[in-house]
Design an enzyme around this catalytic site. Structure first.
Site, PDB file in Angstrom:
ATOM      1  N   ASN A   1       0.836  -1.192   0.000  1.00 28.94           N
ATOM      2  CA  ASN A   1       0.000   0.000   0.000  1.00 28.94           C
ATOM      3  C   ASN A   1       0.874   1.246   0.000  1.00 28.94           C
ATOM      4  OD1 ASN A   1      -2.605   1.292   0.234  1.00 28.94           O
ATOM      5  ND2 ASN A   1      -2.168   1.637   2.389  1.00 28.94           N
TER       6      ASN A   1
ATOM      7  N   VAL B   1      -5.388   4.752  -7.329  1.00 29.62           N
ATOM      8  CA  VAL B   1      -5.248   3.538  -6.538  1.00 29.62           C
ATOM      9  C   VAL B   1      -5.370   4.050  -5.098  1.00 29.62           C
ATOM     10  CG1 VAL B   1      -3.741   1.620  -5.891  1.00 29.62           C
ATOM     11  CG2 VAL B   1      -3.789   2.422  -8.275  1.00 29.62           C
ATOM     12  N   PRO B   2      -6.601   3.998  -4.553  1.00 33.71           N
ATOM     13  CA  PRO B   2      -6.935   4.779  -3.349  1.00 33.71           C
ATOM     14  C   PRO B   2      -6.405   4.219  -2.036  1.00 33.71           C
ATOM     15  CG  PRO B   2      -8.818   3.503  -4.035  1.00 33.71           C
ATOM     16  CD  PRO B   2      -7.752   3.267  -5.070  1.00 33.71           C
ATOM     17  N   CYS B   3      -5.107   4.360  -1.832  1.00 33.58           N
ATOM     18  CA  CYS B   3      -4.478   3.893  -0.592  1.00 33.58           C
ATOM     19  C   CYS B   3      -5.008   4.647   0.629  1.00 33.58           C
ATOM     20  CB  CYS B   3      -2.963   3.975  -0.699  1.00 33.58           C
ATOM     21  SG  CYS B   3      -2.334   5.547  -1.301  1.00 33.58           S
ATOM     22  N   HIS B   4      -5.591   5.815   0.413  1.00 38.12           N
ATOM     23  CA  HIS B   4      -6.133   6.585   1.535  1.00 38.12           C
ATOM     24  C   HIS B   4      -7.366   5.927   2.154  1.00 38.12           C
ATOM     25  CE1 HIS B   4      -8.376   8.055  -1.984  1.00 38.12           C
ATOM     26  NE2 HIS B   4      -9.354   8.314  -1.133  1.00 38.12           N
TER      27      HIS B   4
END
Length: 171
Positions: A131, A140-143
């Site tokens: 991540n 690529v929504p790592c949040h």
């Protein structure tokens, strides 16, 4: 033997409510990196790690890509879903990044849930590391990954920005 020429990427900058976004695309218009301006050094490290030598030239990303980023910050939570990304990484990293893209806007997952989503429930730390190596923030929504106890945990863009992004997507 002739050495390969470094790939040339285009660096675009887009103003957003939470700081300028650095948007890097390849010759085909695929997104290879996206980060916030105050994390440019991190973005450059990830680009080097994932692509080796490269040339970065200022310019404009394809209008459809720019429009998608702008639409996302204007409230269209799904605007980034269709963007093409080209990330280099390990097969495991690609599994994690695909699982991240499957988390719907407005929802979160824990690191444990992320590891379970790729069929490796014991690989929680490895999923967290993958991540953190994601070169394409937001798309690529790592949040959207949080701690097991529901708290906001580390985000390369800063916890205040993570809090803002999650609240933005929850609207």
């Amino acid at each position: 033997m002739k050495s390969a020429q470094p790939e040339t990427f285009i660096l675009d900058r887009i103003a957003t409510p939470v700081g300028e976004v650095l948007l890097v695309v390849d010759a085909d218009g695929a997104v290879v990196a996206l980060d916030f301006e105050d994390y440019e050094a991190r973005m450059m490290r990830l680009l080097t790690r994932h692509h080796g030598a490269f040339v970065l030239e200022p310019g404009a990303a394809p209008e459809t890509t720019r429009a998608a980023v702008t639409a996302y910050f204007a409230g269209d939570r799904r605007a980034l879903d269709g963007l093409v990304v080209r990330t280099n990484g390990t097969p495991f990293q690609h599994e994690v990044w695909a699982a991240l893209r499957a988390i719907p806007a407005g929802e979160t997952r824990t690191y444990g849930q992320l590891a379970a989503a790729i069929g490796r429930p014991k690989a929680v730390r490895a999923a967290g590391l993958a991540n953190g190596q994601n070169p394409v923030a937001l798309i690529v929504p790592c949040h959207r990954v949080i701690g097991a106890n529901g708290t906001l945990t580390g985000y390369a863009g800063g916890l205040e920005r993570k809090r803002w992004l999650l609240a933005h997507e929850a609207r």
